[in-house]
Design a protein around this motif. Structure first.
Motif, PDB file in Angstrom:
ATOM      1  N   GLY A  66      -4.614  14.108  -2.059  1.00  0.00           N
ATOM      2  CA  GLY A  66      -4.297  13.284  -0.898  1.00  0.00           C
ATOM      3  C   GLY A  66      -2.937  12.617  -1.051  1.00  0.00           C
ATOM      4  O   GLY A  66      -2.023  13.155  -1.680  1.00  0.00           O
ATOM      5  N   ILE A  67      -2.805  11.430  -0.503  1.00  0.00           N
ATOM      6  CA  ILE A  67      -1.557  10.687  -0.555  1.00  0.00           C
ATOM      7  C   ILE A  67      -1.861   9.223  -0.839  1.00  0.00           C
ATOM      8  O   ILE A  67      -3.002   8.769  -0.713  1.00  0.00           O
ATOM      9  CB  ILE A  67      -0.770  10.792   0.776  1.00  0.00           C
ATOM     10  CG1 ILE A  67      -1.622  10.250   1.940  1.00  0.00           C
ATOM     11  CG2 ILE A  67      -0.322  12.207   1.030  1.00  0.00           C
ATOM     12  CD1 ILE A  67      -0.854  10.145   3.238  1.00  0.00           C
ATOM     13  N   ASP A  68      -0.824   8.503  -1.225  1.00  0.00           N
ATOM     14  CA  ASP A  68      -0.891   7.049  -1.366  1.00  0.00           C
ATOM     15  C   ASP A  68      -0.252   6.436  -0.127  1.00  0.00           C
ATOM     16  O   ASP A  68       0.963   6.516   0.056  1.00  0.00           O
ATOM     17  CB  ASP A  68      -0.160   6.594  -2.624  1.00  0.00           C
ATOM     18  CG  ASP A  68      -0.851   7.082  -3.893  1.00  0.00           C
ATOM     19  OD1 ASP A  68      -2.045   7.445  -3.818  1.00  0.00           O
ATOM     20  OD2 ASP A  68      -0.200   7.104  -4.954  1.00  0.00           O
ATOM     21  N   ALA A  69      -1.063   5.842   0.723  1.00  0.00           N
ATOM     22  CA  ALA A  69      -0.556   5.297   1.979  1.00  0.00           C
ATOM     23  C   ALA A  69      -1.414   4.126   2.412  1.00  0.00           C
ATOM     24  O   ALA A  69      -2.554   3.954   1.952  1.00  0.00           O
ATOM     25  CB  ALA A  69      -0.525   6.365   3.077  1.00  0.00           C
ATOM     26  N   THR A  70      -0.859   3.327   3.312  1.00  0.00           N
ATOM     27  CA  THR A  70      -1.565   2.191   3.909  1.00  0.00           C
ATOM     28  C   THR A  70      -1.911   2.542   5.344  1.00  0.00           C
ATOM     29  O   THR A  70      -1.036   2.917   6.135  1.00  0.00           O
ATOM     30  CB  THR A  70      -0.707   0.921   3.876  1.00  0.00           C
ATOM     31  OG1 THR A  70      -0.335   0.632   2.528  1.00  0.00           O
ATOM     32  CG2 THR A  70      -1.467  -0.256   4.449  1.00  0.00           C
ATOM     33  N   GLU A  71      -3.177   2.434   5.688  1.00  0.00           N
ATOM     34  CA  GLU A  71      -3.661   2.792   7.018  1.00  0.00           C
ATOM     35  C   GLU A  71      -3.948   1.531   7.826  1.00  0.00           C
ATOM     36  O   GLU A  71      -4.607   0.610   7.353  1.00  0.00           O
ATOM     37  CB  GLU A  71      -4.929   3.643   6.920  1.00  0.00           C
ATOM     38  CG  GLU A  71      -5.558   3.964   8.265  1.00  0.00           C
ATOM     39  CD  GLU A  71      -6.881   4.696   8.134  1.00  0.00           C
ATOM     40  OE1 GLU A  71      -7.592   4.829   9.150  1.00  0.00           O
ATOM     41  OE2 GLU A  71      -7.210   5.133   7.000  1.00  0.00           O
TER      42      GLU A  71
END
Length: 347
Positions: A66-71
């Protein structure tokens, strides 16, 4: 319906007054989100605008495919019976991608959003991350009768060698997508044929207030159009990543033939109209009978040409393109001066 109503729309459209969100309305709206683990952010919620904001959700899945992100989720209920759900994904470097959809069933909207995984909105091309923003639309297939979800590309964004590259998908069929290239440092020059050397679908760059702008023509309609625009964006980013990270002299040497082709392509409209003028002038040396069909064609040719020129969506520009000379300016960032040199300059 009279002419004024055609311009302004029916008088009863959206006539129902919209009141601020009440506490009971918020409780009913957030139920589908609460069941999936989302928490409403009352401090960030705008009750007057009827906009619900939810607390950020951190994705730490880079090592798991996946990814490292803020949703961040946002629900807009400003229109009666209609809701707009927007998901914002932001990476650590500030690159952001959005996903939006609208309809009357909030639970179905949330399901539609969750069918697109966060990593599907980010791609890596030549070591450069591209953020893709979509609009999800539901369309019914006549064979099955069920509604299928289509992803329509709205925007693509990337950071390439100190330049912000943004592609905006065309919302009108037949029009090209626009590409904005904004340098991090103001005043950095770029050659006009930087994008046009990729292919015939890409236009030359034009200066804008923030930087430069170009266009790429992608034919077709949805759902085939958005993947083609994405492919064009990937080609653009790959070309810019290979070009802007090297000295301008390498651009001149490796793409000399492509630059000459772009020069000829830009000169085609001027050559065409110049040939028409020369042909019209040469007709004065020929005796054409008045009752000849050739004379009738000559009389009808000018209005047909004018109709064809003004009927085009993109009117060709009449210009004398510059020759592809060696690019003397540089787009590479200037190296920072060493501390000893800076102290010597100050003393």
């Amino acid at each position: 319906m009279n002419y004024a109503q055609l311009l302004t729309g029916p008088a009863d459209t959206d006539a129902t007054p919209i009141h601020p969100l009440t506490h009971h309305e918020i409780l009913s709206l957030v139920q589908p989100f609460t069941r999936r683990g989302y928490q409403v952010d009352l401090a960030a919620t705008d009750r007057i605008a009827r906009r619900l904001m939810f607390k950020p959700v951190m994705h730490d899945e880079a090592g798991q495919g996946g990814i490292d992100a803020t949703e961040l989720l946002q629900l807009d209920s400003s229109r009666p019976g209609q809701h707009v759900l927007i998901r914002n994904l932001t990476l650590a470097n500030g690159l952001a991608a959005t996903l939006e959809t609208q309809g009357d069933d909030i639970d179905r909207l949330l399901q539609r959003i969750q069918t697109v995984l966060p990593q599907q909105q980010f791609r890596t091309v030549e070591g450069t991350v591209i953020a893709l923003s979509y609009r999800l639309t539901a369309s019914k297939t006549p064979q099955v009768g069920d509604a299928t979800v289509q992803r329509v590309l709205l925007r693509g964004e990337a950071e390439v060698a100190g330049f912000r590259v943004v592609l905006r998908g065309a919302q009108v069929r037949g029009y090209p997508a626009e590409i904005d290239i904004t340098p991090r440092t103001q005043g950095v020059p770029l050659p006009e044929d930087l994008l046009a050397v990729i292919g015939w679908a890409w236009s030359p760059l034009r200066k804008s207030k923030a930087g430069f702008t170009g266009k790429v023509q992608v034919r077709g309609q949805e759902p085939e159009r958005s993947p083609r625009v994405e492919a064009a964006l990937e080609r653009t980013v790959a070309h810019l990543a290979r070009t802007l990270t090297r000295p301008p002299a390498a651009y001149y040497e490796t793409l000399r033939g492509a630059r000459w082709k772009v020069t000829f392509r830009r000169a085609i409209p001027a050559l065409f109209f110049g040939g028409l003028i020369a042909g019209a002038a040469s007709l004065t040396l020929i005796d054409v009978p008045q009752d000849s069909i050739f004379n009738l064609l000559l009389m009808g040719a000018p209005p047909l040409l004018m109709f064809g020129a003004f009927g085009m969506r993109e009117t060709p520009s009449l210009e004398i393109p510059p020759l592809p000379r060696r690019w003397k300016a540089t787009w590479l960032p200037e190296p920072e001066a060493a501390p000893s040199q800076m102290e010597a300059q100050t003393t």
